[in-house]
Design a protein around this motif. Structure first.
Motif, PDB file in Angstrom:
ATOM      1  N   PHE A 249     -33.736 -21.256 -14.688  1.00 37.76           N
ATOM      2  CA  PHE A 249     -33.161 -19.946 -14.996  1.00 37.76           C
ATOM      3  C   PHE A 249     -31.640 -19.988 -15.065  1.00 37.76           C
ATOM      4  CE2 PHE A 249     -31.888 -15.553 -13.816  1.00 37.76           C
ATOM      5  CZ  PHE A 249     -32.431 -14.908 -14.926  1.00 37.76           C
ATOM      6  N   GLU A 250     -30.995 -20.752 -14.206  1.00 39.81           N
ATOM      7  CA  GLU A 250     -29.532 -20.832 -14.239  1.00 39.81           C
ATOM      8  C   GLU A 250     -29.052 -21.441 -15.552  1.00 39.81           C
ATOM      9  OE1 GLU A 250     -27.864 -22.744 -10.851  1.00 39.81           O
ATOM     10  OE2 GLU A 250     -28.637 -21.259  -9.419  1.00 39.81           O
ATOM     11  N   LYS A 251     -29.746 -22.464 -16.023  1.00 42.62           N
ATOM     12  CA  LYS A 251     -29.383 -23.065 -17.310  1.00 42.62           C
ATOM     13  C   LYS A 251     -29.638 -22.078 -18.445  1.00 42.62           C
ATOM     14  CE  LYS A 251     -28.409 -26.523 -20.173  1.00 42.62           C
ATOM     15  NZ  LYS A 251     -29.039 -26.170 -21.447  1.00 42.62           N
ATOM     16  N   PHE A 252     -30.720 -21.339 -18.352  1.00 45.15           N
ATOM     17  CA  PHE A 252     -31.012 -20.301 -19.334  1.00 45.15           C
ATOM     18  C   PHE A 252     -29.878 -19.281 -19.374  1.00 45.15           C
ATOM     19  CE2 PHE A 252     -32.766 -15.963 -19.835  1.00 45.15           C
ATOM     20  CZ  PHE A 252     -33.135 -16.027 -21.170  1.00 45.15           C
ATOM     21  N   GLN A 253     -29.462 -18.797 -18.224  1.00 47.73           N
ATOM     22  CA  GLN A 253     -28.371 -17.825 -18.167  1.00 47.73           C
ATOM     23  C   GLN A 253     -27.085 -18.404 -18.751  1.00 47.73           C
ATOM     24  OE1 GLN A 253     -28.563 -16.874 -13.852  1.00 47.73           O
ATOM     25  NE2 GLN A 253     -28.729 -14.743 -14.502  1.00 47.73           N
ATOM     26  N   PHE A 254     -26.802 -19.658 -18.411  1.00 53.90           N
ATOM     27  CA  PHE A 254     -25.578 -20.301 -18.902  1.00 53.90           C
ATOM     28  C   PHE A 254     -25.584 -20.405 -20.424  1.00 53.90           C
ATOM     29  CE2 PHE A 254     -23.364 -24.171 -20.255  1.00 53.90           C
ATOM     30  CZ  PHE A 254     -22.092 -23.926 -19.765  1.00 53.90           C
ATOM     31  N   ASP A 255     -26.696 -20.859 -20.986  1.00 56.98           N
ATOM     32  CA  ASP A 255     -26.769 -21.013 -22.445  1.00 56.98           C
ATOM     33  C   ASP A 255     -26.673 -19.663 -23.160  1.00 56.98           C
ATOM     34  OD1 ASP A 255     -26.956 -23.712 -22.224  1.00 56.98           O
ATOM     35  OD2 ASP A 255     -29.064 -23.871 -22.787  1.00 56.98           O
ATOM     36  N   VAL A 256     -27.370 -18.665 -22.635  1.00 50.56           N
ATOM     37  CA  VAL A 256     -27.333 -17.343 -23.273  1.00 50.56           C
ATOM     38  C   VAL A 256     -25.916 -16.775 -23.220  1.00 50.56           C
ATOM     39  CG1 VAL A 256     -28.119 -14.959 -23.064  1.00 50.56           C
ATOM     40  CG2 VAL A 256     -29.758 -16.830 -22.894  1.00 50.56           C
ATOM     41  N   ARG A 257     -25.241 -16.953 -22.079  1.00 47.26           N
ATOM     42  CA  ARG A 257     -23.890 -16.416 -21.942  1.00 47.26           C
ATOM     43  C   ARG A 257     -22.899 -17.155 -22.834  1.00 47.26           C
ATOM     44  NH1 ARG A 257     -22.772 -17.976 -17.242  1.00 47.26           N
ATOM     45  NH2 ARG A 257     -21.037 -19.396 -17.663  1.00 47.26           N
ATOM     46  N   THR A 258     -22.928 -18.478 -22.798  1.00 50.43           N
ATOM     47  CA  THR A 258     -21.899 -19.253 -23.501  1.00 50.43           C
ATOM     48  C   THR A 258     -22.178 -19.427 -24.994  1.00 50.43           C
ATOM     49  OG1 THR A 258     -22.995 -21.344 -22.906  1.00 50.43           O
ATOM     50  CG2 THR A 258     -21.285 -20.506 -21.412  1.00 50.43           C
ATOM     51  N   GLN A 259     -23.453 -19.374 -25.384  1.00 49.62           N
ATOM     52  CA  GLN A 259     -23.797 -19.621 -26.781  1.00 49.62           C
ATOM     53  C   GLN A 259     -24.166 -18.356 -27.560  1.00 49.62           C
ATOM     54  OE1 GLN A 259     -23.251 -22.620 -28.014  1.00 49.62           O
ATOM     55  NE2 GLN A 259     -22.661 -23.253 -25.949  1.00 49.62           N
ATOM     56  N   ILE A 260     -24.436 -17.260 -26.851  1.00 57.67           N
ATOM     57  CA  ILE A 260     -24.869 -16.042 -27.544  1.00 57.67           C
ATOM     58  C   ILE A 260     -23.942 -14.871 -27.245  1.00 57.67           C
ATOM     59  CG2 ILE A 260     -26.769 -14.415 -27.903  1.00 57.67           C
ATOM     60  CD1 ILE A 260     -28.710 -16.638 -27.089  1.00 57.67           C
ATOM     61  N   THR A 261     -23.962 -14.382 -26.012  1.00 61.37           N
ATOM     62  CA  THR A 261     -23.264 -13.124 -25.719  1.00 61.37           C
ATOM     63  C   THR A 261     -21.742 -13.250 -25.820  1.00 61.37           C
ATOM     64  OG1 THR A 261     -23.366 -13.598 -23.339  1.00 61.37           O
ATOM     65  CG2 THR A 261     -25.133 -12.259 -24.293  1.00 61.37           C
ATOM     66  N   GLU A 262     -21.171 -14.298 -25.242  1.00 56.71           N
ATOM     67  CA  GLU A 262     -19.708 -14.423 -25.262  1.00 56.71           C
ATOM     68  C   GLU A 262     -19.154 -14.653 -26.669  1.00 56.71           C
ATOM     69  OE1 GLU A 262     -18.828 -15.965 -20.706  1.00 56.71           O
ATOM     70  OE2 GLU A 262     -18.660 -17.377 -22.385  1.00 56.71           O
ATOM     71  N   PRO A 263     -19.651 -15.609 -27.437  1.00 63.22           N
ATOM     72  CA  PRO A 263     -19.086 -15.793 -28.781  1.00 63.22           C
ATOM     73  C   PRO A 263     -19.385 -14.634 -29.729  1.00 63.22           C
ATOM     74  CG  PRO A 263     -20.904 -17.322 -28.406  1.00 63.22           C
ATOM     75  CD  PRO A 263     -20.610 -16.690 -27.095  1.00 63.22           C
ATOM     76  N   LEU A 264     -20.581 -14.065 -29.662  1.00 61.85           N
ATOM     77  CA  LEU A 264     -20.919 -13.003 -30.605  1.00 61.85           C
ATOM     78  C   LEU A 264     -20.213 -11.693 -30.284  1.00 61.85           C
ATOM     79  CD1 LEU A 264     -24.738 -13.571 -31.228  1.00 61.85           C
ATOM     80  CD2 LEU A 264     -22.788 -14.297 -32.609  1.00 61.85           C
ATOM     81  N   SER A 265     -19.842 -11.510 -29.016  1.00 63.27           N
ATOM     82  CA  SER A 265     -19.106 -10.298 -28.643  1.00 63.27           C
ATOM     83  C   SER A 265     -17.600 -10.450 -28.800  1.00 63.27           C
ATOM     84  CB  SER A 265     -19.432  -9.923 -27.198  1.00 63.27           C
ATOM     85  OG  SER A 265     -18.958 -10.922 -26.301  1.00 63.27           O
ATOM     86  N   GLY A 266     -17.143 -11.674 -29.061  1.00 66.52           N
ATOM     87  CA  GLY A 266     -15.710 -11.918 -29.222  1.00 66.52           C
ATOM     88  C   GLY A 266     -15.017 -12.331 -27.945  1.00 66.52           C
ATOM     89  N   ALA A 267     -15.769 -12.469 -26.842  1.00 64.95           N
ATOM     90  CA  ALA A 267     -15.158 -12.896 -25.580  1.00 64.95           C
ATOM     91  C   ALA A 267     -14.618 -14.312 -25.686  1.00 64.95           C
ATOM     92  CB  ALA A 267     -16.182 -12.803 -24.440  1.00 64.95           C
ATOM     93  N   THR A 268     -15.294 -15.151 -26.472  1.00 68.39           N
ATOM     94  CA  THR A 268     -14.776 -16.470 -26.806  1.00 68.39           C
ATOM     95  C   THR A 268     -14.715 -16.575 -28.325  1.00 68.39           C
ATOM     96  OG1 THR A 268     -17.013 -17.438 -26.749  1.00 68.39           O
ATOM     97  CG2 THR A 268     -15.712 -17.533 -24.726  1.00 68.39           C
ATOM     98  N   ARG A 269     -13.932 -17.485 -28.819  1.00 72.14           N
ATOM     99  CA  ARG A 269     -13.734 -17.603 -30.267  1.00 72.14           C
ATOM    100  C   ARG A 269     -13.900 -19.063 -30.706  1.00 72.14           C
ATOM    101  NH1 ARG A 269     -10.978 -12.991 -32.200  1.00 72.14           N
ATOM    102  NH2 ARG A 269      -9.935 -14.103 -33.892  1.00 72.14           N
ATOM    103  N   PRO A 270     -15.137 -19.525 -30.818  1.00 69.10           N
ATOM    104  CA  PRO A 270     -15.363 -20.911 -31.248  1.00 69.10           C
ATOM    105  C   PRO A 270     -14.859 -21.140 -32.662  1.00 69.10           C
ATOM    106  CG  PRO A 270     -17.425 -19.680 -31.221  1.00 69.10           C
ATOM    107  CD  PRO A 270     -16.406 -18.808 -30.571  1.00 69.10           C
ATOM    108  N   ILE A 271     -14.485 -22.359 -32.962  1.00 64.86           N
ATOM    109  CA  ILE A 271     -13.853 -22.668 -34.232  1.00 64.86           C
ATOM    110  C   ILE A 271     -14.778 -22.411 -35.416  1.00 64.86           C
ATOM    111  CG2 ILE A 271     -14.534 -25.091 -34.143  1.00 64.86           C
ATOM    112  CD1 ILE A 271     -11.251 -23.565 -35.576  1.00 64.86           C
ATOM    113  N   PHE A 272     -16.103 -22.538 -35.201  1.00 62.07           N
ATOM    114  CA  PHE A 272     -17.008 -22.321 -36.329  1.00 62.07           C
ATOM    115  C   PHE A 272     -17.201 -20.835 -36.648  1.00 62.07           C
ATOM    116  CE2 PHE A 272     -19.487 -23.130 -32.489  1.00 62.07           C
ATOM    117  CZ  PHE A 272     -20.332 -22.040 -32.420  1.00 62.07           C
TER     118      PHE A 272
END
Length: 356
Positions: A249-272
């Motif tokens: 579950f912790e890995k699930f939370q990490f992936d969802v946060r770093t790969q989905i919610t943060e980049p798609l909401s603009g909290a992070t700005r990946p180069i792609f």
């Protein structure tokens, strides 16, 4: 009826041919769709162990259901022919065609489900039109040529849509269980399918057997408990299909946060995401670019007009069907990076709306 079924058969045959045509294009290279690499890679890791797959980078970015399916196809192929060696280009091409054929199959099956939905709303003629619009929509044909999770999620979202219409009409336990199972399959393909919770909840509210008066309170309690059938079925089915979410579950939370919610909401700005950085109106971009070119202006306008018509008709199937594209849009437009694949569920729903 016979004419409608003949037309549907022809539409499915042509739509299927368009989806299965040249599935090997670009193989064995993954550069034409950034998600193919992650889905194929995750599937290959699952053959070793759940742990190895779950702890790999970005694994929980997508659901595992398409990965399971390609592993089943691969097992059957290797049982009949020879083991695939994924460092050999010929075998890499075979592997990619396997995965893409799964997407093409889901894309083709979606035509039939669209027909069933539109027929339930407005009759067989509407069903034929909806099937044709979905079959020949450029965006959906394109998506069926990649082994990503989008077409499997779209198919199961359409199946959930059909099931919830039945649930709203009958209110039976069987229809609620079917709705929950279809919803879980959609979520196990891609978590974005959570938007279907909105029309599901509305379908149960509109279903028969809801108490007509405030008292007795016991009737409301029984109605509420029956309403738990869908979410409980969905949760149990989801966990059975994807136990890794619970086990890691912790890995699930990490992936969802770093790969989905943060980049798609603009909290992070990946180069792609760079090509979206100067996009002033991401919400309008769905209509002025994604749907405009993915469906064509005429079909997009017809689909939007169909949603309005569904709302004004005020029947249970019509209102519930209108909530499907509206619920998805309200969730999807919150992204700062509107990739073309994010329009796939919306385009599918609008083809049905255009048909009715």
């Amino acid at each position: 009826r016979s004419r409608a079924l003949l037309a549907l058969a022809a539409i499915i045959a042509i739509g299927g041919a368009l989806r299965f045509y040249n599935l090997a294009w670009g193989a064995p290279y993954f550069h034409f769709h950034m998600d193919e690499h992650y889905v194929f890679g995750g599937a290959d890791l699952l053959r070793d162990s759940l742990r190895k797959a779950a702890l790999s980078g970005k694994f929980f970015m997508y659901g595992p259901l398409p990965m399971y399916l390609v592993n089943v196809v691969r097992w059957a192929y290797e049982a009949m022919f020879h083991p695939l060696v994924l460092t050999v280009p010929r075998d890499e091409i075979v592997y990619m065609v396997m995965g893409r054929a799964i997407s093409a199959a889901f894309g083709t099956a979606s035509i039939l489900v669209a027909y069933a939905i539109a027929t339930r709303i407005a009759g067989r003629l509407a069903g034929v039109f909806a099937a044709a619009y979905l079959a020949f929509s450029v965006l959906l044909i394109r998506a069926s040529h990649f082994f990503s999770v989008d077409m499997s999620m779209t198919f199961f979202c359409l199946l959930t849509w059909l099931a919830l219409l039945r649930m709203a009409e009958r209110g039976t336990i069987a229809s609620a269980v079917a709705t929950g199972m279809a919803f879980a399959a959609a979520l196990t393909s891609k978590y974005t399918a959570v938007f279907m919770a909105v029309p599901i909840a509305l379908a149960w509210i509109l279903a028969p057997r809801r108490p007509g008066s405030l008292q007795p309170y016991g009737a409301w309690l029984r109605w509420a408990l029956r309403g738990l059938i869908v979410p409980v079925t969905a949760v149990v089915t989801f966990v059975l299909l994807d136990p890794m979410v619970v086990l890691y579950f912790e890995k699930f939370q990490f992936d969802v946060r770093t790969q989905i919610t943060e980049p798609l909401s603009g909290a992070t700005r990946p180069i792609f995401f760079a090509h979206f950085f100067d996009l002033a109106h991401p919400r309008l971009y769905f209509f002025t670019n994604l749907l405009w070119w993915g469906m064509g202006p005429a079909l997009e306008i017809a689909g939007l007009a169909g949603v309005v018509w569904l709302l004004t008709r005020r029947t249970k199937p019509a209102v519930l069907s209108a909530t499907v594209p509206i619920a998805y849009f309200l969730i999807a437009v919150n992204t700062v990076a509107p990739f073309i694949r994010y329009a796939i569920p919306l385009a599918s729903a609008l083809t049905v709306a255009a048909g009715v």
